[in-house]
Design a protein around this motif. Structure first.
Motif, PDB file in Angstrom:
ATOM      1  N   MET A 189     -28.984 -61.252   4.483  1.00 20.32           N
ATOM      2  CA  MET A 189     -29.215 -60.726   3.143  1.00 20.32           C
ATOM      3  C   MET A 189     -28.242 -59.595   2.854  1.00 20.32           C
ATOM      4  N   SER A 190     -28.117 -59.284   1.580  1.00 20.69           N
ATOM      5  CA  SER A 190     -27.382 -58.107   1.142  1.00 20.69           C
ATOM      6  C   SER A 190     -28.416 -57.037   0.816  1.00 20.69           C
ATOM      7  N   PRO A 191     -28.549 -56.002   1.633  1.00 16.04           N
ATOM      8  CA  PRO A 191     -29.677 -55.076   1.479  1.00 16.04           C
ATOM      9  C   PRO A 191     -29.479 -54.055   0.368  1.00 16.04           C
ATOM     10  N   SER A 192     -29.155 -54.539  -0.840  1.00 17.05           N
ATOM     11  CA  SER A 192     -28.908 -53.634  -1.962  1.00 17.05           C
ATOM     12  C   SER A 192     -27.694 -52.770  -1.614  1.00 17.05           C
ATOM     13  N   PRO A 193     -27.141 -52.027  -2.573  1.00 17.91           N
ATOM     14  CA  PRO A 193     -25.995 -51.167  -2.237  1.00 17.91           C
ATOM     15  C   PRO A 193     -26.396 -49.875  -1.536  1.00 17.91           C
ATOM     16  N   ILE A 194     -27.347 -49.960  -0.605  1.00 18.27           N
ATOM     17  CA  ILE A 194     -27.671 -48.791   0.197  1.00 18.27           C
ATOM     18  C   ILE A 194     -26.540 -48.562   1.194  1.00 18.27           C
ATOM     19  N   PRO A 195     -26.280 -47.321   1.577  1.00 17.22           N
ATOM     20  CA  PRO A 195     -25.210 -47.063   2.557  1.00 17.22           C
ATOM     21  C   PRO A 195     -25.593 -47.580   3.935  1.00 17.22           C
ATOM     22  N   ARG A 196     -24.610 -47.651   4.822  1.00 12.48           N
ATOM     23  CA  ARG A 196     -24.887 -48.077   6.194  1.00 12.48           C
ATOM     24  C   ARG A 196     -25.974 -47.192   6.828  1.00 12.48           C
ATOM     25  N   TRP A 197     -26.017 -45.941   6.430  1.00  7.97           N
ATOM     26  CA  TRP A 197     -26.995 -44.985   6.944  1.00  7.97           C
ATOM     27  C   TRP A 197     -28.425 -45.492   6.789  1.00  7.97           C
ATOM     28  N   ASP A 198     -28.704 -46.211   5.699  1.00  9.85           N
ATOM     29  CA  ASP A 198     -30.071 -46.610   5.381  1.00  9.85           C
ATOM     30  C   ASP A 198     -30.486 -47.949   5.975  1.00  9.85           C
ATOM     31  N   VAL A 199     -29.554 -48.781   6.363  1.00 11.18           N
ATOM     32  CA  VAL A 199     -29.913 -50.125   6.845  1.00 11.18           C
ATOM     33  C   VAL A 199     -30.843 -50.074   8.060  1.00 11.18           C
ATOM     34  N   PRO A 200     -30.620 -49.200   9.062  1.00 12.80           N
ATOM     35  CA  PRO A 200     -31.549 -49.169  10.205  1.00 12.80           C
ATOM     36  C   PRO A 200     -32.977 -48.792   9.829  1.00 12.80           C
ATOM     37  N   LYS A 201     -33.185 -48.192   8.653  1.00 17.26           N
ATOM     38  CA  LYS A 201     -34.540 -47.822   8.233  1.00 17.26           C
ATOM     39  C   LYS A 201     -35.390 -49.047   7.918  1.00 17.26           C
ATOM     40  N   LEU A 202     -34.751 -50.190   7.679  1.00 17.86           N
ATOM     41  CA  LEU A 202     -35.485 -51.419   7.381  1.00 17.86           C
ATOM     42  C   LEU A 202     -35.933 -52.143   8.641  1.00 17.86           C
ATOM     43  N   HIS A 203     -35.318 -51.844   9.775  1.00 13.28           N
ATOM     44  CA  HIS A 203     -35.592 -52.577  11.011  1.00 13.28           C
ATOM     45  C   HIS A 203     -36.944 -52.182  11.590  1.00 13.28           C
ATOM     46  N   MET A 204     -37.845 -53.151  11.728  1.00 13.43           N
ATOM     47  CA  MET A 204     -39.176 -52.966  12.314  1.00 13.43           C
ATOM     48  C   MET A 204     -39.946 -51.832  11.633  1.00 13.43           C
ATOM     49  N   ALA A 205     -39.733 -51.662  10.344  1.00 12.81           N
ATOM     50  CA  ALA A 205     -40.399 -50.599   9.597  1.00 12.81           C
ATOM     51  C   ALA A 205     -41.864 -50.939   9.362  1.00 12.81           C
ATOM     52  N   ASP A 206     -42.671 -49.911   9.119  1.00 11.29           N
ATOM     53  CA  ASP A 206     -44.091 -50.113   8.860  1.00 11.29           C
ATOM     54  C   ASP A 206     -44.357 -50.590   7.440  1.00 11.29           C
ATOM     55  N   HIS A 207     -43.428 -50.331   6.529  1.00 14.87           N
ATOM     56  CA  HIS A 207     -43.662 -50.608   5.112  1.00 14.87           C
ATOM     57  C   HIS A 207     -43.062 -51.955   4.697  1.00 14.87           C
ATOM     58  N   LEU A 208     -43.553 -52.468   3.579  1.00 15.35           N
ATOM     59  CA  LEU A 208     -42.996 -53.668   2.954  1.00 15.35           C
ATOM     60  C   LEU A 208     -41.861 -53.266   2.019  1.00 15.35           C
ATOM     61  N   THR A 209     -40.754 -53.988   2.088  1.00 14.43           N
ATOM     62  CA  THR A 209     -39.628 -53.781   1.187  1.00 14.43           C
ATOM     63  C   THR A 209     -39.420 -55.033   0.346  1.00 14.43           C
ATOM     64  N   ILE A 210     -39.364 -54.860  -0.957  1.00 10.74           N
ATOM     65  CA  ILE A 210     -39.096 -55.959  -1.882  1.00 10.74           C
ATOM     66  C   ILE A 210     -37.810 -55.644  -2.626  1.00 10.74           C
ATOM     67  N   LEU A 211     -36.873 -56.577  -2.612  1.00  6.49           N
ATOM     68  CA  LEU A 211     -35.582 -56.402  -3.265  1.00  6.49           C
ATOM     69  C   LEU A 211     -35.488 -57.397  -4.411  1.00  6.49           C
ATOM     70  N   SER A 212     -35.139 -56.904  -5.596  1.00  6.85           N
ATOM     71  CA  SER A 212     -35.163 -57.766  -6.771  1.00  6.85           C
ATOM     72  C   SER A 212     -33.930 -57.526  -7.630  1.00  6.85           C
ATOM     73  N   ALA A 213     -33.308 -58.638  -8.042  1.00  6.47           N
ATOM     74  CA  ALA A 213     -32.126 -58.601  -8.912  1.00  6.47           C
ATOM     75  C   ALA A 213     -32.490 -59.275 -10.223  1.00  6.47           C
ATOM     76  N   GLY A 214     -32.718 -58.473 -11.266  1.00  6.74           N
ATOM     77  CA  GLY A 214     -33.126 -59.026 -12.546  1.00  6.74           C
ATOM     78  C   GLY A 214     -32.038 -59.811 -13.243  1.00  6.74           C
ATOM     79  N   ARG A 215     -30.814 -59.311 -13.167  1.00  5.17           N
ATOM     80  CA  ARG A 215     -29.708 -60.002 -13.832  1.00  5.17           C
ATOM     81  C   ARG A 215     -29.400 -61.326 -13.154  1.00  5.17           C
TER      82      ARG A 215
END
Length: 304
Positions: A189-215
């Protein structure tokens, strides 16, 4: 036929602005996205009162999930007080009656553009990321039909080739934001334009992440406790931005993701990107209580 024949008496909007049919579809597609982590699900993106490209996908997800008991936080590249964040937050509270907050720990729904908060999110929170371009294969395969077949076959060789070429030409991977990441060992996936700094925050995280592209009319998700692994070669480790030794000029914080602010004379000052984290540090320095929760990074190092 007259104009009056084509109109009807005014009536109030549905709760949360979106009509019931739109919400049903969004919920179905979110369930599918959670069931197949990282896989893009198409949906009929509705019109909302902001322009395409300014967060319509994330807004539709938030409008579907919000309830009168929700507490909403909206950030734009880490800032709670930008025009885009303030406008979306005000709209959400008006059409739902939900409370708004700047405090990451107090929020139940966090809609964000280009950043993940520095404070850790819990199992009772949902992170909603706005996505301008959900297709990680677009730079290597502009034909979307062909890209869909490549996802079905797990054919990501061209992405690996792109990363290899960057290393050969520049000595390191040059991909910054939207770093392609493998979700649950299956879909890239393309994890939104978050910086590389933020990508490890998604790994095995406790929270649900939903990514949505309206256009682009695509939605995908990272469920809790799901592997999210950036594409890297065994001998070229993944590296985040080197902000460990940078200090925020306003709050004095060190070891978090910083915004670089050019100064007269060619120099630069730095300010912590997560504006509420900086505000908490300033309030604490002025004698207030320490309101900062646990953070993903400590002194520039990602915590396990």
């Amino acid at each position: 036929m007259s104009l009056s024949d084509l109109t009807r008496p005014w009536r109030a909007f549905s709760y949360g602005f979106l009509d019931a049919s739109a919400k049903r579809e969004m919920r179905r597609k979110m369930i599918k996205a959670v069931a197949v982590p990282g896989c893009q699900m198409p949906y009929a993106s509705r019109e909302v009162p902001i322009a395409r490209g300014w967060g319509t996908g994330g807004l539709q997800v938030t409008l579907t999930l919000v309830t009168p008991k929700s507490v909403v936080k909206v950030i734009d590249q880490g800032a709670d007080d930008s025009v885009n964040a303030a406008s979306i937050r005000r709209f959400l509270t008006r059409v739902s009656g939900a409370d708004a907050t700047n405090d990451t720990r107090a929020a139940t729904l966090i809609q964000s553009r280009h950043r993940i908060p520095e404070e850790k999110l819990g199992a009772d929170q949902i992170l909603i990321l706005q996505v301008p371009n959900p297709e990680p294969l677009r730079p290597v395969e502009p034909n979307m039909s062909a890209a869909r077949r490549m996802h079905a076959d797990a054919d990501y060789g061209r992405l690996w080739l792109t990363l290899y070429e960057q290393i050969v030409r520049s000595g390191r991977v040059m991909q910054g934001a939207s770093y392609p990441s493998m979700v649950n060992g299956r879909h890239v996936m393309s994890p939104s334009p978050i910086p590389r700094w933020d990508v490890p925050k998604l790994h095995m995280a406790d929270h649900l992440t939903i990514l949505s592209a309206g256009r682009e009319k695509r939605i995908f998700a990272v469920p809790p406790h799901t592997r999210v692994e950036p594409l890297v070669f065994d001998d070229v480790p993944y590296r985040v931005e080197d902000h460990a030794g940078v200090t925020c000029a306003r709050s004095g914080l060190t070891g978090y993701f910083m915004n670089e602010i050019p100064q007269d004379g060619g120099g630069a000052a730095y300010e912590v990107s997560d504006s509420e984290l900086g505000a908490k540090a300033i309030r604490h320095a002025e004698g207030g209580p320490d309101e900062t929760g646990a953070t993903w990074y400590v002194n520039g190092e990602m915590q396990g």
